[in-house]
Write an enzyme that holds these catalytic residues in place. Sequence first.
Site, short mmCIF file in Angstrom:
data_model
loop_
_atom_site.label_atom_id
_atom_site.label_comp_id
_atom_site.label_asym_id
_atom_site.label_seq_id
_atom_site.Cartn_x
_atom_site.Cartn_y
_atom_site.Cartn_z
N HIS A 1 -2.69 -10.38 4.07
CA HIS A 1 -1.49 -9.61 3.68
C HIS A 1 -0.83 -9.07 4.95
O HIS A 1 -1.14 -7.99 5.42
CB HIS A 1 -1.88 -8.45 2.76
CG HIS A 1 -0.71 -7.80 2.09
ND1 HIS A 1 -0.32 -8.11 0.80
CD2 HIS A 1 0.18 -6.86 2.52
CE1 HIS A 1 0.74 -7.39 0.47
NE2 HIS A 1 1.06 -6.63 1.50
N HIS B 1 2.93 -5.07 -7.39
CA HIS B 1 3.67 -3.81 -7.29
C HIS B 1 3.75 -3.08 -8.63
O HIS B 1 4.82 -2.69 -9.09
CB HIS B 1 5.08 -4.07 -6.74
CG HIS B 1 5.09 -4.38 -5.28
ND1 HIS B 1 5.17 -3.40 -4.31
CD2 HIS B 1 5.02 -5.56 -4.62
CE1 HIS B 1 5.15 -3.97 -3.11
NE2 HIS B 1 5.05 -5.28 -3.27
N ASP C 1 1.34 -9.39 -4.55
CA ASP C 1 2.43 -8.42 -4.59
C ASP C 1 2.92 -8.15 -6.01
O ASP C 1 4.08 -8.39 -6.34
CB ASP C 1 3.58 -8.89 -3.70
CG ASP C 1 3.19 -9.01 -2.24
OD1 ASP C 1 3.28 -8.00 -1.52
OD2 ASP C 1 2.76 -10.11 -1.83
N HIS D 1 7.86 -11.43 0.00
CA HIS D 1 8.21 -11.44 -1.41
C HIS D 1 8.95 -12.70 -1.86
O HIS D 1 9.02 -12.97 -3.05
CB HIS D 1 9.06 -10.21 -1.76
CG HIS D 1 8.25 -8.98 -1.92
ND1 HIS D 1 8.64 -7.90 -2.70
CD2 HIS D 1 7.03 -8.62 -1.41
CE1 HIS D 1 7.72 -6.95 -2.66
NE2 HIS D 1 6.73 -7.37 -1.87
N ASP E 1 -1.18 -5.45 -2.49
CA ASP E 1 -0.08 -4.72 -3.14
C ASP E 1 -0.15 -4.87 -4.66
O ASP E 1 0.86 -5.18 -5.32
CB ASP E 1 1.28 -5.18 -2.62
CG ASP E 1 1.62 -4.58 -1.27
OD1 ASP E 1 0.82 -3.76 -0.77
OD2 ASP E 1 2.66 -4.95 -0.69
N HIS F 1 2.35 -10.29 1.05
CA HIS F 1 3.29 -9.36 1.69
C HIS F 1 4.73 -9.86 1.68
O HIS F 1 5.65 -9.08 1.44
CB HIS F 1 2.87 -9.03 3.13
CG HIS F 1 3.74 -8.00 3.78
ND1 HIS F 1 3.83 -6.71 3.31
CD2 HIS F 1 4.57 -8.06 4.84
CE1 HIS F 1 4.67 -6.02 4.07
NE2 HIS F 1 5.14 -6.83 5.00
N ASN G 1 -0.22 -3.29 2.20
CA ASN G 1 0.29 -2.10 2.89
C ASN G 1 0.75 -1.02 1.92
O ASN G 1 0.90 0.14 2.30
CB ASN G 1 1.45 -2.48 3.81
CG ASN G 1 2.59 -3.16 3.07
OD1 ASN G 1 2.38 -4.11 2.33
ND2 ASN G 1 3.80 -2.68 3.27
N HIS G 2 0.96 -1.38 0.65
CA HIS G 2 1.39 -0.38 -0.34
C HIS G 2 0.20 0.32 -0.98
O HIS G 2 0.34 1.45 -1.45
CB HIS G 2 2.25 -1.03 -1.42
CG HIS G 2 3.68 -1.21 -1.02
ND1 HIS G 2 4.69 -0.37 -1.45
CD2 HIS G 2 4.27 -2.12 -0.21
CE1 HIS G 2 5.84 -0.77 -0.94
NE2 HIS G 2 5.61 -1.83 -0.18
#
Length: 624
Positions: free
Chosen positions: A237, A24, A22, A267, A62, A265, A130-131
């Site tokens: 994830h 991001h 993650d 955080h 992610d 996934h 998922n992002h």
Amino acid sequence: MEDTTGAEQDADNVIRIMVATDNHLGYGEKDAVRGEDSFTAFEEILELAVSEDVDMILLGGDLFHDAVPSQNSMHKCIELLRRYTFGDRPVSLEILSDQAQSFHNAVNQSVNYEDPNLNIAIPVFSIHGNHDDPSGFGRLSSLDLLSTSGLVNYFGRWTDLSQVEISPILMRKGESQLALYGLSHIHDGRLARLIKDFKVKFNCPDTAAAEGKGNDGKGDKNDTETEEDWFHLLVVHQNRADRGPKNYLPEELLPGFLHLVIWGHEHDCRIEPELNAKKGFYVSQPGSSVPTSLSEGEAKKKHVGLLEIYKGKFKLKELPLRTVRPFVFESVVLPDRAEELGLDQGDASTKVFKFAKNRVEDMLERAKAQLTGHPRQPTLPLIRLRLLYTDESCMFNAIRFGQMFSTQVANVQDVVQFSKMIKRSKTETVSLDKEALRRALEADNATRVEELVDRYFDEAKSNKPLRLFHSKALAEMTYRLVERRDIDAAENIVKFYKEKAVDHLMESMPNEENIDDELLKFRTRHKHEDLLKMLDTQGVKVKRDDKSTSVLGSEANASTATTTGRGRGRGRGAGTGRGRTSAASVATRGKAQLEMTVNNARASSRQQTILGSITRGFMVQTTA
């Protein structure tokens, strides 16, 4: 947590992996203050990978914040990967499995460090989250672009949701052998259903394919190696926290032969491996490297992990990130401090304002303790004070409040968040008529579950009459749940009854005291057989369970499959049977739902009373 001294004895036999999830990249990139946070943290992770002399980097999804990252985000990601993962350092990992099946969109259908045109020093392996999942024309993920360019080894990508088959990437370094399984993000409810229906298959290492492949590519028939000689590592994830039966992946559904699961996934950082006592494997949840929401979980200290694997044992070293922006979160329940603050007397808003100001100033002092001295660490902290209230007189202008700290915090607009505490009142309940239940159980002709339900309500009719449902409808609901295994039966039938009852009451518009009488007329006018027939005609009737067909898989391929059986009215073209009329029925229902939404938005107080009465009626009945 399992441990090993092998790392200290023989580094040539230890697989060293930098683990992170993650990242991001690109989160808040247009924010003048926080725009570089995600890239700064990711660069530190890559620097740690170089300094710790790892064999590979494993990312748990992610990598990007958006499915279609901006040119700025993609450019910075490529720049960082080339700067830190390219070089002349030899890679010690030997791939033993069929690479063409493992790596998606790789130009040479192989791991990137075996590409003669690339100099890879630290290979990066990643699944999607998922992002950054595949989307748009061509169903491509941002990781597909990085894979094609030779920067990332993209694995664990699903292509068929009717049945998911997970084959491991088999690696070897000296005496240690790793079976790396990847499961990129799938909707939690669909994945849980697939696993329960035995539609998810984990392929264990094949001895002949993994061991003894010489120059002729053939295995040694005398191999005695078994799957126990491999270290089984899964990176996934999905939702880990229980957010409802269809909104998370229970750990117990994963296979027991795994040694360690890297969970992406979620955080909040829970990187220390936690033992799942039921299955015997460990779960490590590294958490995100940059906070994407001002929540309590995001305020925990951010870490990545250095995973060392020696044969069947492992050790995970926690590495704190020193470039993450300081973040302090605090939640205060105002009703608990009503007496202390004197909120019952005078101007409550002013008193809460002064209280919040003092708390934020204290939080700013605490944030200084999170400064690491790293030259690239941002110094302006994130501050979030959540005030839980029941009385709106305690509220004040949060935006104006934040302006007082415009030079002291990174999130000026939302330093304070007011959150209303919902008072949950006990709803009316109907106790079970035990005598009626006893008579129903003793009945000679009640041998099936739905017959028992029908018999019970018939016996209890004089004491606990149903306000809206027919007893036959509840019996049919039970039959579909138990016999047909239709998990949506209750939701479909309840929703349909409610819509029809609302339509009936909106036509008659009775006074509040006459609503019960009008509902009785509704039950008399509409027979349960007619209502269920109307429901099934709309396309929500489920066929009997077919072991050879996955309902979720057929949904995933609805664009090419015929529309037979249950489908919640999702017909997407010419199917068979009701599929030919599904478009019209969907349009009719869509129009009805639209009209209901518009009418509800403009509803009078009497209409709101009617809708509330219907809802309460359902709550009473479902409790029974």
